[in-house]
Design a protein around this motif. Sequence first.
Motif, mmCIF file in Angstrom:
data_model
loop_
_atom_site.group_PDB
_atom_site.id
_atom_site.type_symbol
_atom_site.label_atom_id
_atom_site.label_comp_id
_atom_site.label_asym_id
_atom_site.label_seq_id
_atom_site.Cartn_x
_atom_site.Cartn_y
_atom_site.Cartn_z
ATOM 1 N N ASP A 1 -74.708 53.105 13.245
ATOM 2 C CA ASP A 1 -73.338 52.663 13.449
ATOM 3 C C ASP A 1 -73.349 51.730 14.659
ATOM 4 O O ASP A 1 -73.141 52.165 15.786
ATOM 5 C CB ASP A 1 -72.422 53.870 13.677
ATOM 6 N N LEU A 2 -73.635 50.454 14.420
ATOM 7 C CA LEU A 2 -73.702 49.483 15.503
ATOM 8 C C LEU A 2 -72.299 49.021 15.864
ATOM 9 O O LEU A 2 -71.470 48.791 14.989
ATOM 10 C CB LEU A 2 -74.560 48.283 15.079
ATOM 11 N N ASP A 3 -72.053 48.892 17.159
ATOM 12 C CA ASP A 3 -70.730 48.511 17.646
ATOM 13 C C ASP A 3 -70.641 46.996 17.771
ATOM 14 O O ASP A 3 -71.262 46.409 18.666
ATOM 15 C CB ASP A 3 -70.477 49.167 18.998
ATOM 16 N N PRO A 4 -69.867 46.333 16.911
ATOM 17 C CA PRO A 4 -69.753 44.875 17.012
ATOM 18 C C PRO A 4 -69.045 44.423 18.282
ATOM 19 O O PRO A 4 -69.088 43.253 18.633
ATOM 20 C CB PRO A 4 -68.961 44.484 15.765
ATOM 21 N N GLY A 5 -68.413 45.341 19.010
ATOM 22 C CA GLY A 5 -67.746 45.000 20.254
ATOM 23 C C GLY A 5 -68.668 44.933 21.458
ATOM 24 O O GLY A 5 -68.293 44.418 22.503
#
Length: 143
Positions: free
Chosen positions: A83-87
């Motif tokens: 679950d990579l955080d695009p932020g």
Amino acid sequence: MGPMSRRTSPSGRRRGSAPTPTASCPCGLGEPYDACCGRFLGGEAAAPTAEALMRSRYTAFVRLDGPYLLRTWHPRTRPATLDLDPGTRWTGLEILATTDGSAFHGTGTVTFRASFRGGSLRERSRFERVDGAWVYVDGEFLD
């Protein structure tokens, strides 16, 4: 992974767009992306050292390339999904130390600092060769 942001990444390109062959690679070596980590992420070559794999995995985090991260993770410690955080805005990678991890070794460690907007993390990552290719095993966060 959610929708990709259109904001500019640390490499100077817009997220979600293909890097230009002459754009500087996010890993910090100052080489063009295609001649540096791009060849590893694109599958044209395997990282020859544990440090090269570490740099390419950092680049994959910058680019939100979950499939590459999973592909280069040791099978016994690999999560089912990421679950990579695009932020998260990664701003730089500094290699602090390496132990072994060359073409002549079966294991190696890379200690690094990865900076992001608002802070940084330090980790000592362990790598092993599996079927001749370097893979990430696990890491220990350092203070």
